[in-house]
Scaffold this motif. Structure first.
Motif, PDB file in Angstrom:
ATOM      1  N   MET A   1       0.845  -1.189   0.000  1.00 30.69           N
ATOM      2  CA  MET A   1       0.000   0.000   0.000  1.00 30.69           C
ATOM      3  C   MET A   1       0.882   1.241   0.000  1.00 30.69           C
ATOM      4  SD  MET A   1      -3.280   0.680   0.289  1.00 30.69           S
ATOM      5  CE  MET A   1      -4.210   2.141   0.514  1.00 30.69           C
ATOM      6  N   ARG A   2       0.617   2.117  -0.944  1.00 32.67           N
ATOM      7  CA  ARG A   2       1.386   3.362  -1.033  1.00 32.67           C
ATOM      8  C   ARG A   2       0.879   4.350   0.008  1.00 32.67           C
ATOM      9  NH1 ARG A   2      -0.398   5.317  -6.236  1.00 32.67           N
ATOM     10  NH2 ARG A   2      -2.285   4.307  -5.562  1.00 32.67           N
ATOM     11  N   HIS A   3       1.785   5.127   0.591  1.00 33.14           N
ATOM     12  CA  HIS A   3       1.385   6.122   1.585  1.00 33.14           C
ATOM     13  C   HIS A   3       1.256   7.481   0.929  1.00 33.14           C
ATOM     14  CE1 HIS A   3       1.468   3.624   5.104  1.00 33.14           C
ATOM     15  NE2 HIS A   3       2.613   3.100   4.690  1.00 33.14           N
ATOM     16  N   GLY A   4       0.286   8.243   1.391  1.00 34.74           N
ATOM     17  CA  GLY A   4       0.036   9.588   0.902  1.00 34.74           C
ATOM     18  C   GLY A   4      -1.447   9.824   0.738  1.00 34.74           C
ATOM     19  N   VAL A   5      -1.829  11.072   0.815  1.00 29.70           N
ATOM     20  CA  VAL A   5      -3.233  11.462   0.686  1.00 29.70           C
ATOM     21  C   VAL A   5      -3.688  11.283  -0.757  1.00 29.70           C
ATOM     22  CG1 VAL A   5      -4.817  13.440   0.835  1.00 29.70           C
ATOM     23  CG2 VAL A   5      -3.077  13.093   2.605  1.00 29.70           C
ATOM     24  N   ARG A   6      -4.870  10.713  -0.922  1.00 29.41           N
ATOM     25  CA  ARG A   6      -5.529  10.645  -2.223  1.00 29.41           C
ATOM     26  C   ARG A   6      -6.737  11.557  -2.189  1.00 29.41           C
ATOM     27  NH1 ARG A   6      -3.359   5.984  -0.578  1.00 29.41           N
ATOM     28  NH2 ARG A   6      -2.561   4.635  -2.168  1.00 29.41           N
ATOM     29  N   VAL A   7      -7.119  12.108  -3.344  1.00 32.99           N
ATOM     30  CA  VAL A   7      -8.317  12.928  -3.456  1.00 32.99           C
ATOM     31  C   VAL A   7      -9.306  12.187  -4.344  1.00 32.99           C
ATOM     32  CG1 VAL A   7      -9.265  15.104  -4.354  1.00 32.99           C
ATOM     33  CG2 VAL A   7      -7.111  15.116  -3.081  1.00 32.99           C
ATOM     34  N   GLY A   8     -10.545  12.059  -3.863  1.00 27.88           N
ATOM     35  CA  GLY A   8     -11.618  11.442  -4.632  1.00 27.88           C
ATOM     36  C   GLY A   8     -12.490  12.516  -5.254  1.00 27.88           C
ATOM     37  N   VAL A   9     -12.950  12.269  -6.490  1.00 28.44           N
ATOM     38  CA  VAL A   9     -13.741  13.252  -7.222  1.00 28.44           C
ATOM     39  C   VAL A   9     -14.993  12.584  -7.785  1.00 28.44           C
ATOM     40  CG1 VAL A   9     -13.737  14.879  -9.170  1.00 28.44           C
ATOM     41  CG2 VAL A   9     -11.634  14.507  -7.858  1.00 28.44           C
ATOM     42  N   ASP A  10     -16.158  13.157  -7.470  1.00 32.39           N
ATOM     43  CA  ASP A  10     -17.430  12.723  -8.043  1.00 32.39           C
ATOM     44  C   ASP A  10     -17.892  13.835  -8.975  1.00 32.39           C
ATOM     45  OD1 ASP A  10     -19.889  11.152  -8.337  1.00 32.39           O
ATOM     46  OD2 ASP A  10     -20.828  12.760  -7.179  1.00 32.39           O
ATOM     47  N   VAL A  11     -17.839  13.581 -10.295  1.00 29.15           N
ATOM     48  CA  VAL A  11     -18.164  14.598 -11.290  1.00 29.15           C
ATOM     49  C   VAL A  11     -19.659  14.562 -11.590  1.00 29.15           C
ATOM     50  CG1 VAL A  11     -17.713  15.445 -13.627  1.00 29.15           C
ATOM     51  CG2 VAL A  11     -15.891  14.301 -12.339  1.00 29.15           C
ATOM     52  N   GLY A  12     -20.324  15.686 -11.363  1.00 23.50           N
ATOM     53  CA  GLY A  12     -21.738  15.814 -11.702  1.00 23.50           C
ATOM     54  C   GLY A  12     -21.924  16.936 -12.701  1.00 23.50           C
ATOM     55  N   THR A  13     -23.135  17.077 -13.200  1.00 26.33           N
ATOM     56  CA  THR A  13     -23.377  18.127 -14.195  1.00 26.33           C
ATOM     57  C   THR A  13     -23.417  19.515 -13.551  1.00 26.33           C
ATOM     58  OG1 THR A  13     -25.751  17.730 -13.998  1.00 26.33           O
ATOM     59  CG2 THR A  13     -24.607  16.646 -15.827  1.00 26.33           C
ATOM     60  N   ALA A  14     -23.843  19.601 -12.282  1.00 30.03           N
ATOM     61  CA  ALA A  14     -23.931  20.897 -11.605  1.00 30.03           C
ATOM     62  C   ALA A  14     -22.878  21.073 -10.521  1.00 30.03           C
ATOM     63  CB  ALA A  14     -25.320  21.078 -10.996  1.00 30.03           C
ATOM     64  N   ARG A  15     -22.478  19.951  -9.890  1.00 33.11           N
ATOM     65  CA  ARG A  15     -21.556  20.025  -8.762  1.00 33.11           C
ATOM     66  C   ARG A  15     -20.536  18.897  -8.846  1.00 33.11           C
ATOM     67  NH1 ARG A  15     -26.502  20.626  -7.290  1.00 33.11           N
ATOM     68  NH2 ARG A  15     -26.707  18.445  -6.691  1.00 33.11           N
ATOM     69  N   ILE A  16     -19.389  19.128  -8.188  1.00 33.56           N
ATOM     70  CA  ILE A  16     -18.317  18.128  -8.107  1.00 33.56           C
ATOM     71  C   ILE A  16     -18.020  17.919  -6.632  1.00 33.56           C
ATOM     72  CG2 ILE A  16     -15.908  17.626  -8.670  1.00 33.56           C
ATOM     73  CD1 ILE A  16     -16.334  19.690 -11.026  1.00 33.56           C
ATOM     74  N   GLY A  17     -18.142  16.677  -6.191  1.00 33.78           N
ATOM     75  CA  GLY A  17     -17.840  16.362  -4.803  1.00 33.78           C
ATOM     76  C   GLY A  17     -16.382  15.979  -4.659  1.00 33.78           C
ATOM     77  N   LEU A  18     -15.770  16.422  -3.566  1.00 36.05           N
ATOM     78  CA  LEU A  18     -14.376  16.090  -3.279  1.00 36.05           C
ATOM     79  C   LEU A  18     -14.286  15.391  -1.928  1.00 36.05           C
ATOM     80  CD1 LEU A  18     -12.528  19.402  -4.285  1.00 36.05           C
ATOM     81  CD2 LEU A  18     -12.992  17.384  -5.685  1.00 36.05           C
ATOM     82  N   ALA A  19     -13.410  14.402  -1.878  1.00 37.97           N
ATOM     83  CA  ALA A  19     -13.120  13.692  -0.642  1.00 37.97           C
ATOM     84  C   ALA A  19     -11.605  13.532  -0.559  1.00 37.97           C
ATOM     85  CB  ALA A  19     -13.799  12.328  -0.633  1.00 37.97           C
ATOM     86  N   ARG A  20     -11.122  13.154   0.613  1.00 30.91           N
ATOM     87  CA  ARG A  20      -9.684  12.932   0.790  1.00 30.91           C
ATOM     88  C   ARG A  20      -9.487  11.690   1.641  1.00 30.91           C
ATOM     89  NH1 ARG A  20      -6.533  16.436   4.946  1.00 30.91           N
ATOM     90  NH2 ARG A  20      -5.369  14.503   4.928  1.00 30.91           N
ATOM     91  N   SER A  21      -8.315  11.117   1.510  1.00 29.96           N
ATOM     92  CA  SER A  21      -7.958  10.006   2.390  1.00 29.96           C
ATOM     93  C   SER A  21      -7.014  10.528   3.459  1.00 29.96           C
ATOM     94  CB  SER A  21      -7.268   8.892   1.600  1.00 29.96           C
ATOM     95  OG  SER A  21      -5.933   9.261   1.285  1.00 29.96           O
TER      96      SER A  21
END
Length: 156
Positions: A1-21
């Motif tokens: 398992m690699r170490h470091g923060v990942r960013v998750g992206v949920d692409v929508g037509t009006a909004r984009i959700g962001l998450a982090r590890s």
């Protein structure tokens, strides 16, 4: 398992959700919702800033497929957005299957007592969190990053 923060992206037509590890890649948490800018100026710029602020090592973008596994208009939109991110970021971008992430996010929020109207601002963040958590769990189980890398392509 690699170490470091990942960013998750949920692409929508009006909004984009962001998450982090977390830095160990174990747990995903919501970050924010970005308004979609179809010119690609402010939304991509904000994601680039978040990736830099978090010193992220990778960005995981949800790939919305039909339940059958076929591509849809949303699939093509997410792929195009991921390619734009790949051109704009100094870290790898990966596409991972996100079937049912938004449905799961709505279900989680409903179970937490959030009404549909108050879900809207956070449902994209929760969907991004579900996408990223699934990617982290899959990487831990398989010992390799899930999904497919996005090659930066020429574009507008």
């Amino acid at each position: 398992m690699r170490h470091g923060v990942r960013v998750g992206v949920d692409v929508g037509t009006a909004r984009i959700g962001l998450a982090r590890s977390d830095p160990h890649g174990m747990l995903a948490t919501p970050v924010e919702t970005v308004s979609r800018d179809h010119s690609g100026a402010t939304d991509v710029g904000r994601i680039v800033a978040v990736v830099a602020e978090l010193d992220a090592i990778e960005v995981v973008v949800g790939l919305p497929l039909a339940l059958s596994g076929n591509r849809t208009a949303s699939t093509n939109d997410a792929v195009g957005f991921a390619e734009t991110l790949a051109r704009s970021l100094p870290v790898p971008v990966r596409l991972v299957d996100e079937r049912l992430s938004t449905v799961a996010a709505q279900s989680v929020l409903r179970a937490a007592g959030r009404k549909a109207k108050t879900q809207r601002p956070v449902v994209d963040q929760v969907a991004a969190t579900i996408i990223l958590q699934h990617a982290l769990d899959t990487e831990r189980a398989l010992g390799k990053p899930p999904g497919s890398p996005v090659a930066p392509t020429e574009g507008p």
